[in-house]
Every structure is written in C-alpha cells, then in structure tokens.
Design an enzyme around this catalytic site. Structure first.
Site, short mmCIF file in Angstrom:
data_model
loop_
_atom_site.label_atom_id
_atom_site.label_comp_id
_atom_site.label_asym_id
_atom_site.label_seq_id
_atom_site.Cartn_x
_atom_site.Cartn_y
_atom_site.Cartn_z
N TYR A 91 6.70 -0.20 -10.50
CA TYR A 91 5.61 0.67 -10.07
C TYR A 91 5.08 1.60 -11.16
CZ TYR A 91 7.27 -1.11 -5.65
OH TYR A 91 7.66 -1.96 -4.65
N PRO A 104 -0.23 -1.40 -0.31
CA PRO A 104 -0.60 -2.19 0.87
C PRO A 104 -1.51 -1.40 1.81
CG PRO A 104 1.78 -2.14 0.53
CD PRO A 104 1.19 -1.07 -0.32
N HIS A 327 2.99 2.47 -3.08
CA HIS A 327 4.23 1.72 -2.88
C HIS A 327 5.47 2.31 -3.57
CE1 HIS A 327 6.41 -1.66 -1.53
NE2 HIS A 327 5.45 -2.56 -1.58
N SER A 527 5.63 -11.25 2.36
CA SER A 527 6.50 -10.28 2.99
C SER A 527 6.36 -10.35 4.50
CB SER A 527 6.15 -8.88 2.48
OG SER A 527 7.05 -7.96 3.00
#
Ligand code: NAG
Ligand code: NAG
Ligand code: NAG
Ligand code: NAG
Length: 599
Positions: A91, A104, A327, A527
């Site tokens: 990240y 997301p 995230h 996912s």
C-alpha cells in the site's frame, strides 16, 4: 458508569494477547509449493529453470537458510513479522492512484428515496448508525468474530475510524487519531465539492440524533448550493508522487493546512453526491459501482471525495448508496460488518427524542487555490465495471453437493477465463490471516494443477469431468485452509526478499527470475466478501491487462463485480461476466446430470 468502563476497558487487549503469532512456514515446504504453483501458469522450461534456482537457494549453508533464520528471529521479536512489511509494500510504497487501483468501492442496494430531502434524511440515519457502531468500538463491546471455530484478530476495527492516509514524495503514511489523547468528535461532509466540519456529539457526550443530524445536513446543503467551487478533493485521485508534491504545495498555506487536518482527523467523511447520469434499472448497479469506485470522473462526483480518507460513505440523490475505503488500514470484511450494522440501523424506526438545544452552524473548510494548485487539479482515470447479479443459484447449490461455495465459484472463474483465453493465468484470491495477531492477508493461488486439469477437460468429451471438478474444488479448499493457517507461499517469499533487503544481502536469484514476475502478474485478482446486506464490493484490476472480480455469495444468488480497464483491448469486463455465468450454469448442469451416488 465508571465501574462499567473499568470492566470493559482492556477487554480488547486481553483478547488480542490471547491470539497466536503468525508462523514462518518451513523453507522447504514453501519452495516445493511454489514450484507446484508455477506449473499451470508458466512454460515447462521455466519451471525447470526455477527448480534449479530453488536447489541453489536451499543449499545447506546457503542464502535461503540464512534468510529463513533472519525471518524466524524477526518473528520472535515482533507481534507479527509480516504485517508492517505488507502494508508498506502493498500500500504505502505503491505509487499508482489509490482510486480504482487500490481503494475498493461498496455498492448497497438502491435505497427508497429520490430527492434531496430523502437523501439528507437517509444520510442522517446512516451517520447515526455509524456512531452506534463506534460506541461498540469505543466501549470494547464489539463481538469477537470466529473463523472455523477460532477467534479472529479484531485490530482492523480499531484502525478504520478517525484515520487517514497521507501522501508522501516517495512513500505514504497513515495516521490514526482515534488513539490520540483528544479523539475527534467531528465528521466531514462534502457537498458540491465543498468540505464541512460537523460535530456529531452533544456537549454531554451523547451522539447527535438522526433528527439533529438532519437539520445540520440541511444547513450544510443550504450553505453550498453553488457548484462552481474548485474540486480540491480531485487531487487525491492522482498518482501518489504527484499528489505528494501537490500536497506540500497545498499545505504551505495555513488555511489549507488546517482544512486538510480537519479532514484527516475526522471520524469519517460523508459524501452527499450530486445527480449521476440516469440509467435503466438493469444498468443501475454498474453505474452505482462506478460512483462508489471513483465518482464517475471529474465532471461528476470524483471531486466530491477525499480518497485518502480511510472511510467515505456515499449517498446520492437518486437512492444510490455505498462506500469507498482506503485499503491500507483494513480488508473488506470489517468494513462490510460495519456497513451491515449501519444498514440494519437505518431500517429501525427512530425512538430517540432529540434534545431541544440549538446546535452550532457546521463550519465550512476553506481552501485557497493558487494557479499552481489549480494546475495540479486534473482528471481521474476511467475504468469500466460490470456489476452482475447471478440469479440462478447461490451458495445453497454447491453446499447441497457438499462443495465449498467459494471453491466452486473460483473454479467457475478458472473455467470462464480458460474458455476466453485458452490458458490459465496467475490468480489471486485474498485469504484472511486474522487467526493471527495483527494478521492481514495471504494469497490463495486458485490456478492449481487440479484446476488446470479440470478446465482443460471440461469442454472435451472426457468422462471424468465430475471427478476432475471435485478434485479441483478439493484442492482449492485445501489451499484455502493452508493459507488461513499461515502456511501459504506468497507472503513467505515476500518476507525472504524483504529480509535480504534488510540485511543488505542480494535478493535471491529465484525471486528475480522471469517466472516469479509471471507468478505475480495476476490477471485475475479476486476476493470473496460476504455480507448480510445484499451488497457487493468492487475493485479494479491489479495489472493493466487483468480483471478485478469481487463476489458476495448469498443463499440463492451471487453478486459479482467485474472490472477491466477500458484502455486494454485484450480484456472485457462484460465478456468475462458472461463467461462466468455460462461456467456456473454448465458446472451445475454437469453436477445435476451425474447420479448422486457417484459423488
Ligand atoms: C418507499 O417510499 C414510498 C413513498 O415514500 C412509500 O410509499 C413506500 O412504502 C416505500 N417503500 C419501502 C420499501 O420503504
Ligand atoms: C456499548 O455500546 C453498545 C452499543 O451502543 C451499548 O448497547 C452498550 O450498552 C455499551 N456498553 C457499555 C458498557 O457502555
Ligand atoms: C434551507 O433552505 C430552505 C430554503 O431556503 C429553508 O426553507 C430551510 O429552512 C433551510 N434549512 C435550514 C436548516 O436552515
Ligand atoms: C544496511 O545498510 C544500511 C545503509 O548502508 C545500514 O544503515 C544498515 O545498518 C545495514 N544493515 C545491516 C544489517 O548491515
């Protein structure tokens, strides 16, 4: 009251301390499993080459042993040998925009309102619902979650409120103000690209009621009816290096700096969006997915965001509702659990009487936009998303055939991809490591020897298709179990590489090889994010020619969000979505045509 506080304080820490630490898997096991994972996705001569490199790496007294010892030492000295590295590599060091590439979106079912008044009313209830959840976090009464009978790490719940990502020139960071001595009591509202600070607690410490919040939101909307403000928030959609530079420029000004700090410190951000283009009911969810993922571009709502904010709730005028989250601090499941709670809360009738006290006017955050900053404000990247509801069956069907629903869906994805491209690709499915303290994720490699044998046989007249399907589903189930118990390969390999960097040793050849690069080029990034609410999360592809696939299996249907970049000619989200539907139906037909006794 103080007695209760005394009783509950420390409950969270006690729980955390009881969790096991993430193990470092044995070196030989990882090397063997890595070689097996390469088989379906690279050429035979590359597998052979890797085999040689692995032998060298594992040589007695060699680099592998040394790095493994280093990792084991690190594991004995830290709460979690992996998580800090992971957050950094996955990240904070990742420089592509967080929008689409990392953050997301979450699409909720369309809500029952279609005007400004309904929007404000719903937003007020939503805020009250989040504050209700926050009380459970603050008073440490959040129920502990379990997976396969084992308690899970609850840390991520403590990271998502009052936190924010901060851009840097080379590396970003995350601040969490929940842990400060004066935790924030405000949220930020953005409407017509203008930011406001809204205090959400009364002076006696009770949260504002939905009625009170409604009045405050109306005042904010009244104070920001003009839509010709400079959309400062659009800066957060940029490449992280560019935003890092623009950020320094922006906060040189004292007013700007204070405004930015108020956003960063806020408990969360609520985006009251302007209207989006009208679409038919079938297209509604795909359009809403775009709104939640990136706001639809600068001409729509992409500037009505602060994408660095860990948690942004989004409420449109037409009943569109959802969220976007940064995230770095958390995975999807805790966010979805929070949202399940909020949705449930908004459905309850309101019982609470509002105190009759005048509330202060919410404060508008000013920004001074210099020509330089204006130049930095540019358009976000576009991507194409398809949200599809697979209505023929849900998780009940594979369950009735004693198959893991997730494994069944993953094999349908493998089949769909194979049918489109006639080969298997490196596939990422995230696996939770929350059985371990501060655990984040590892990778379930859904493309396996067994899945490759299954997809290759499926469209042939082969007689053993059911047998191969069963084996593929079982292999996936067993990889999943291995991953959630900390024995998967990807984070271990990353750890060995990071250990080499840390010790100033050369990165092992096997981790610089073309096969390793291919193994990490996930053309399918997937996912499963289950929820109680009928919603779906969506995220972008992780490679330019790849797909992002997120799904939520409900009992009798499955929600899918499939994404691919518009700019890539090789991929098509709509085509993959259709191939997944076909694959699921064909797999069902196969099972139904096979006598039960054989299964
Ligand atoms: C939606 O709103 C309409 C009009 O306000 C109302 O008649 C209807 O009962 C509502 N439906 C639900 C499911 O709440
Ligand atoms: C903690 O918060 C929950 C949810 O609001 C509430 O029901 C409960 O009474 C609170 N417990 C304590 C000890 O404050
Ligand atoms: C917002 O503006 C409308 C129209 O001018 C007015 O009727 C309403 O009272 C205002 N609301 C608040 C909370 O100030
Ligand atoms: C690695 O190199 C850096 C910079 O040259 C140095 O500060 C550090 O101490 C070295 N680490 C080890 C384990 O030798």
């Amino acid at each position: 009251m103080s007695f209760l506080l005394f009783l509950f304080a420390g409950r969270y820490l006690t729980h955390q301390k009881g969790l096991p630490c993430l193990p470092v898997p044995p070196l030989q096991q990882t090397c063997e499993r890595y070689l097996a994972a390469l088989e379906p996705i690279v050429e035979a001569d590359e597998v052979k080459r890797t085999k040689g490199l692995l032998e060298e790496f594992q040589r007695a007294g060699g680099l592998g042993e040394r790095l493994q010892r280093g990792l084991e030492k690190r594991a004995s000295k830290t709460e979690n040998w992996l998580s800090q590295w992971w957050v950094q590599v996955a990240y904070l060091d990742y420089r592509l925009p967080v929008v689409v590439h990392s953050s997301p979106g979450l699409v909720l079912p369309r809500m029952n309102f279609s005007d400004k008044k309904g929007q404000i009313r719903f937003a007020a209830k939503l805020i009250a619902g989040v504050l209700d959840f926050k009380t459970m976090i603050d008073n440490e009464t959040l129920p502990v979650e379990y997976l396969g009978g084992k308690p899970l790490c609850m840390n991520q719940y403590y990271e998502v409120l009052s936190s924010c990502r901060i851009p840097g020139l080379k590396r970003d960071s995350v601040v969490n103000h929940a842990k400060s001595s004066r935790p924030p009591k405000h949220i930020t509202i953005v409407h017509n690209f203008q930011f406001f600070v809204l205090d959400v607690y009364n002076s006696d410490g009770t949260p504002l009621t939905a009625d009170q919040l409604c009045i405050q939101l109306e005042r904010i909307c009244n104070a920001s009816t003009n839509s010709n403000s400079e959309p400062v928030g659009i800066l957060t959609t940029q490449h992280r290096d560019s935003w890092g530079k623009a950020y320094l420029n922006l906060i040189k000004d004292k007013t700007n700096k204070e405004s930015v700090l108020a956003i960063q410190r806020s408990i969360f951000t609520l985006c009251l969006d302007g209207a989006m283009p009208r679409v038919s009911n079938e297209l509604y969810r795909s359009c809403a997915a775009i709104q939640m993922l990136h706001g639809g571009g600068s001409q729509w709502n992409s500037g009505n965001r602060w994408f660095d904010k860990t948690l942004q709730f989004i409420v449109g005028e037409d009943g569109a509702c959802g969220a976007n989250y940064e995230h770095a601090p958390a995975e999807g499941p805790p966010i979805v659990a929070l949202i399940d709670h909020v949705v449930e809360y908004t459905r309850k009738p309101e019982m609470v009487r509002s105190p009759m006290v005048p509330l202060p006017m919410p404060r508008k955050l000013d920004f001074h936009i210099t020509p330089d900053i204006k130049k930095d404000i540019e358009e976000a990247k576009n991507s194409m998303n398809t949200v599809m509801v697979f209505g023929h069956f849900g998780k009940n069907f594979p369950k009735a055939h004693k198959m893991s629903p997730d494994a069944f869906i993953q094999m349908a994805l493998q089949l769909a991809y194979y049918r489109m491209y006639q080969h298997c690709c490196a596939t990422y499915e995230s696996a939770s490591l929350r059985m371990f303290r501060l655990g984040r994720t590892d990778t379930i490699r859904s493309a396996s020897r067994a899945s490759a044998a299954f997809v290759r046989a499926f469209d042939d007249a082969s007689k053993q298709k059911v047998d191969l399907m069963e084996k593929a589903v079982k292999a996936h189930r067993s990889y999943t179990n291995m991953a959630i118990s900390g024995q998967a390969i990807d984070r271990h390999l990353l750890g060995l590489k990071m250990q080499a960097v840390e010790e100033n040793l050369s990165v092992p050849d096997v981790l610089k090889d073309a096969a390793y690069t291919k193994a990490l080029h996930y053309r399918l990034s997937t996912s499963q994010v289950p929820s109680q609410t009928d919603c779906v999360m969506c995220f972008g592809p992780v490679v330019p020619n790849g797909y992002g696939v997120c799904y939520n299996p409900m009992n009798d249907h499955i929600n899918f969000a499939v994404s691919a970049f518009n700019s890539c000619k090789e991929t098509s989200a709509a085509q993959l979505a259709q191939a997944v539907v076909d694959a699921l139906l064909d797999m069902r037909t196969l099972l139904e045509q096979t006598p039960r006794a054989k299964l």
